[in-house]
Write a protein that holds these residues in place. Structure first.
Motif, short mmCIF file in Angstrom:
data_model
loop_
_atom_site.label_atom_id
_atom_site.label_comp_id
_atom_site.label_asym_id
_atom_site.label_seq_id
_atom_site.Cartn_x
_atom_site.Cartn_y
_atom_site.Cartn_z
N ALA A 1 0.82 -1.21 0.00
CA ALA A 1 0.00 0.00 0.00
C ALA A 1 0.85 1.26 0.00
CB ALA A 1 -0.93 -0.01 1.21
N ALA A 2 2.04 1.18 0.60
CA ALA A 2 2.91 2.37 0.69
C ALA A 2 3.74 2.61 -0.55
CB ALA A 2 3.83 2.21 1.90
N LEU A 3 3.75 1.66 -1.48
CA LEU A 3 4.60 1.80 -2.66
C LEU A 3 3.96 2.72 -3.70
CD1 LEU A 3 5.78 -1.89 -3.22
CD2 LEU A 3 7.10 -0.01 -2.23
N PRO A 4 4.78 3.46 -4.45
CA PRO A 4 4.24 4.25 -5.56
C PRO A 4 3.87 3.34 -6.72
CG PRO A 4 6.63 4.39 -5.53
CD PRO A 4 6.24 3.64 -4.28
N SER A 5 2.95 3.80 -7.55
CA SER A 5 2.52 3.02 -8.72
C SER A 5 3.46 3.31 -9.89
CB SER A 5 1.07 3.34 -9.09
OG SER A 5 0.21 2.96 -8.04
N THR A 6 4.68 2.84 -9.75
CA THR A 6 5.69 3.07 -10.79
C THR A 6 6.34 1.75 -11.16
OG1 THR A 6 7.39 3.52 -9.13
CG2 THR A 6 6.19 5.42 -10.01
N VAL A 7 6.95 1.72 -12.33
CA VAL A 7 7.71 0.56 -12.78
C VAL A 7 9.12 1.03 -13.12
CG1 VAL A 7 5.69 -0.65 -13.65
CG2 VAL A 7 6.92 0.89 -15.16
N PRO A 8 10.11 0.12 -13.10
CA PRO A 8 11.49 0.56 -13.35
C PRO A 8 11.70 1.15 -14.74
CG PRO A 8 11.43 -1.61 -12.32
CD PRO A 8 10.03 -1.29 -12.70
N PHE A 9 10.98 0.66 -15.75
CA PHE A 9 11.23 1.10 -17.12
C PHE A 9 9.92 1.35 -17.84
CE2 PHE A 9 14.81 -1.79 -16.16
CZ PHE A 9 15.86 -0.90 -16.30
N VAL A 10 9.95 2.33 -18.74
CA VAL A 10 8.88 2.50 -19.72
C VAL A 10 9.42 1.95 -21.02
CG1 VAL A 10 7.39 4.12 -20.94
CG2 VAL A 10 8.00 4.55 -18.54
N GLY A 11 8.85 0.85 -21.48
CA GLY A 11 9.39 0.16 -22.63
C GLY A 11 9.21 0.93 -23.93
N PRO A 12 10.00 0.60 -24.94
CA PRO A 12 9.86 1.28 -26.23
C PRO A 12 8.48 1.08 -26.84
CG PRO A 12 11.31 -0.63 -26.42
CD PRO A 12 11.08 -0.40 -24.96
N GLU A 13 7.85 -0.06 -26.57
CA GLU A 13 6.51 -0.29 -27.11
C GLU A 13 5.52 0.72 -26.55
OE1 GLU A 13 8.88 -4.04 -27.23
OE2 GLU A 13 8.39 -2.59 -25.63
N ALA A 14 5.59 0.98 -25.24
CA ALA A 14 4.70 1.96 -24.63
C ALA A 14 4.96 3.35 -25.20
CB ALA A 14 4.88 1.97 -23.11
N GLN A 15 6.24 3.67 -25.43
CA GLN A 15 6.57 4.97 -26.00
C GLN A 15 6.04 5.08 -27.43
OE1 GLN A 15 10.63 6.40 -25.24
NE2 GLN A 15 10.86 4.79 -23.69
N GLU A 16 6.12 3.99 -28.18
CA GLU A 16 5.61 4.02 -29.55
C GLU A 16 4.10 4.19 -29.56
OE1 GLU A 16 8.94 1.30 -31.91
OE2 GLU A 16 7.26 0.32 -30.88
N ARG A 17 3.40 3.56 -28.65
CA ARG A 17 1.95 3.73 -28.57
C ARG A 17 1.60 5.18 -28.26
NH1 ARG A 17 2.34 -1.49 -26.15
NH2 ARG A 17 2.47 -0.61 -24.04
N GLU A 18 2.34 5.78 -27.35
CA GLU A 18 2.08 7.17 -26.98
C GLU A 18 2.41 8.13 -28.12
OE1 GLU A 18 3.44 10.47 -23.60
OE2 GLU A 18 3.89 8.33 -23.31
N ARG A 19 3.48 7.83 -28.84
CA ARG A 19 3.90 8.68 -29.95
C ARG A 19 3.06 8.50 -31.19
NH1 ARG A 19 9.35 9.17 -31.28
NH2 ARG A 19 9.00 7.52 -32.81
N GLY A 20 2.48 7.31 -31.32
CA GLY A 20 1.70 6.99 -32.51
C GLY A 20 2.53 6.58 -33.71
N ARG A 21 3.81 6.27 -33.48
CA ARG A 21 4.65 5.80 -34.57
C ARG A 21 5.82 5.00 -34.00
NH1 ARG A 21 6.18 11.20 -33.96
NH2 ARG A 21 8.45 11.58 -33.92
N ALA A 22 6.42 4.18 -34.83
CA ALA A 22 7.50 3.30 -34.40
C ALA A 22 8.83 4.03 -34.42
CB ALA A 22 7.56 2.08 -35.31
N PHE A 23 9.75 3.55 -33.62
CA PHE A 23 11.13 4.02 -33.69
C PHE A 23 11.81 3.43 -34.93
CE2 PHE A 23 10.51 4.34 -29.01
CZ PHE A 23 10.80 5.69 -28.87
N ARG A 24 12.69 4.20 -35.53
CA ARG A 24 13.48 3.69 -36.66
C ARG A 24 14.72 2.96 -36.19
NH1 ARG A 24 15.53 7.96 -40.05
NH2 ARG A 24 15.36 9.35 -38.27
N ALA A 25 15.23 3.33 -35.02
CA ALA A 25 16.42 2.68 -34.44
C ALA A 25 16.11 2.34 -33.00
CB ALA A 25 17.63 3.61 -34.53
#
Length: 370
Positions: A12-36
């Motif tokens: 209950a005392a822990l923050p709702s965070t994860v160690p990493f935001v994966g590239p897939e999540a970033q691509e979903r947010e950006r609406g496009r894939a990474f080229r590299a």
């Protein structure tokens, strides 16, 4: 309002965070894939062709549960390291094994020692069992062996974490220094020696495996040099009683049939492993050259990435990272003070490093406000 079942006080005392935001999540947010995709320290070269062939051939058998004993893989790993199968435990990558170690050795409130800015997933698991992190700053971009040892003694820590070669800086200690550190540790302190990048650094950085010591756990993975990051398979080498203690709580069906068989096949193809090591060395030189051509300082690396000093503070390096992300180049960076002056670039395929070389000047110019 409906009531809900209460969490344990620790969760209950822990923050709702994860160690990493994966590239897939970033691509979903950006609406496009990474080229590299050169940010997660994966092996863009992939696994051995014989591993791929074997995996394809056994795909039809995945309706069966895995062997909960991991027998064949344990035997293969034991032979590879010239130890007995009783000295090996297999898990869902090093991350899965770190979770078990936290549960095995850390009670709520216990001090656990690690380096400030070291692998954040370890910290995530320690928080999950209510441990108290004691962090030691890096010295000259290396984890401080003397600082870690002093913190262990001061706080009577039951557990200390050290990665060698190191993530996120790519630095390493030679084996004789590690042996000195191990011999100076209290016998009641367990050392987790994370050697995820061990195959990629100098052999002189790997101490001989000593399975007689009950306070050292050596961890390896198939995610880096072996090119099997997506399959989630790693292992630990330790004294036999330590391995029996892992057996008390590990997820016996956690490592899939596919992962176990792929691991055996990967270990059998050491020629391919050496070809990957050579390609990684060439990739590190290429990344270092790109950095130097842009007036930046690459740090010497024993891993499959190069950490690059951007020559400013953390805010400037963050702008460089954001500039590269906006140009469809996925990289990462250290986030703690002093280390945060850097960005971290994984060795990728030639065309990915071409893109990095093309886009870095523009990201630097934008970061400088030019």
């Amino acid at each position: 309002m409906r009531q809900r079942p209460p969490l344990t006080p620790i969760i209950a005392a822990l923050p709702s965070t994860v160690p990493f935001v994966g590239p897939e999540a970033q691509e979903r947010e950006r609406g496009r894939a990474f080229r590299a995709r050169i940010g997660a320290n994966e092996s863009s070269f992939g696994p051995s062709p014989r591993v791929i062939e074997r995996m394809a051939g056994i795909a039809r058998d995945m309706w069966m549960y895995c062997d909960p004993d991991n027998h064949d893989l344990k035997v293969a790993v034991a032979a590879h390291h010239d130890v007995k199968a009783e000295n090996i435990v297999v898990g869902e990558g090093i991350d899965g094994l770190l979770n078990l170690v936290a549960r095995m050795y850390v009670a709520p409130g216990d001090a656990v020692v690690t380096s400030l800015g070291a692998y954040p997933t370890f910290n995530f698991h320690i928080a999950g069992v209510g441990g108290r992190l004691v962090t030691v700053p890096y010295e000259n971009d290396r984890e401080s062996l003397d600082g870690l040892l002093a913190a262990v003694r001061k706080d009577k820590a039951p557990l200390v974490y050290l990665s060698n070669p190191d993530n996120p800086m790519g630095s390493w200690w030679e084996a004789d220094e590690l042996i000195r550190f191990i011999e100076a540790l209290p016998e009641t302190t367990m050392l987790v020696l994370d050697e995820a990048y061990g195959e990629l650094g100098p052999a002189s950085a790997l101490p001989p495996i000593d399975i007689s010591r009950p306070n050292v756990i050596r961890m390896r993975t198939f995610s880096k040099a072996y090119g099997l990051a997506g399959i989630r398979c790693g292992y630990a080498v330790a004294e036999s009683q330590v391995i029996r203690d892992f057996e008390k709580i590990r997820n016996h069906y956690g490592v899939s049939r596919m992962a176990q068989i792929a691991g055996v096949e990967a270990l059998a193809d050491q020629d391919y492993l050496q070809s990957v090591v050579a390609r990684v060395e060439a990739g590190r030189r290429r990344i270092a050259g790109i950095a130097e051509q842009n007036g930046l300082k690459p740090l010497v690396s024993a891993t499959n990435f190069v950490t690059i000093d951007c020559g400013g503070d953390g805010a400037f390096a963050l702008k460089v990272l954001q500039g590269l992300l906006s140009r469809d180049v996925f990289i990462r960076k250290p986030m703690v003070p002093v280390l945060d002056r850097c960005i971290r670039v994984s060795v990728g395929l030639d065309h990915e490093l071409d893109i990095f070389a093309e886009e870095l000047p523009g990201a630097l110019a934008a970061a400088r406000g030019n």
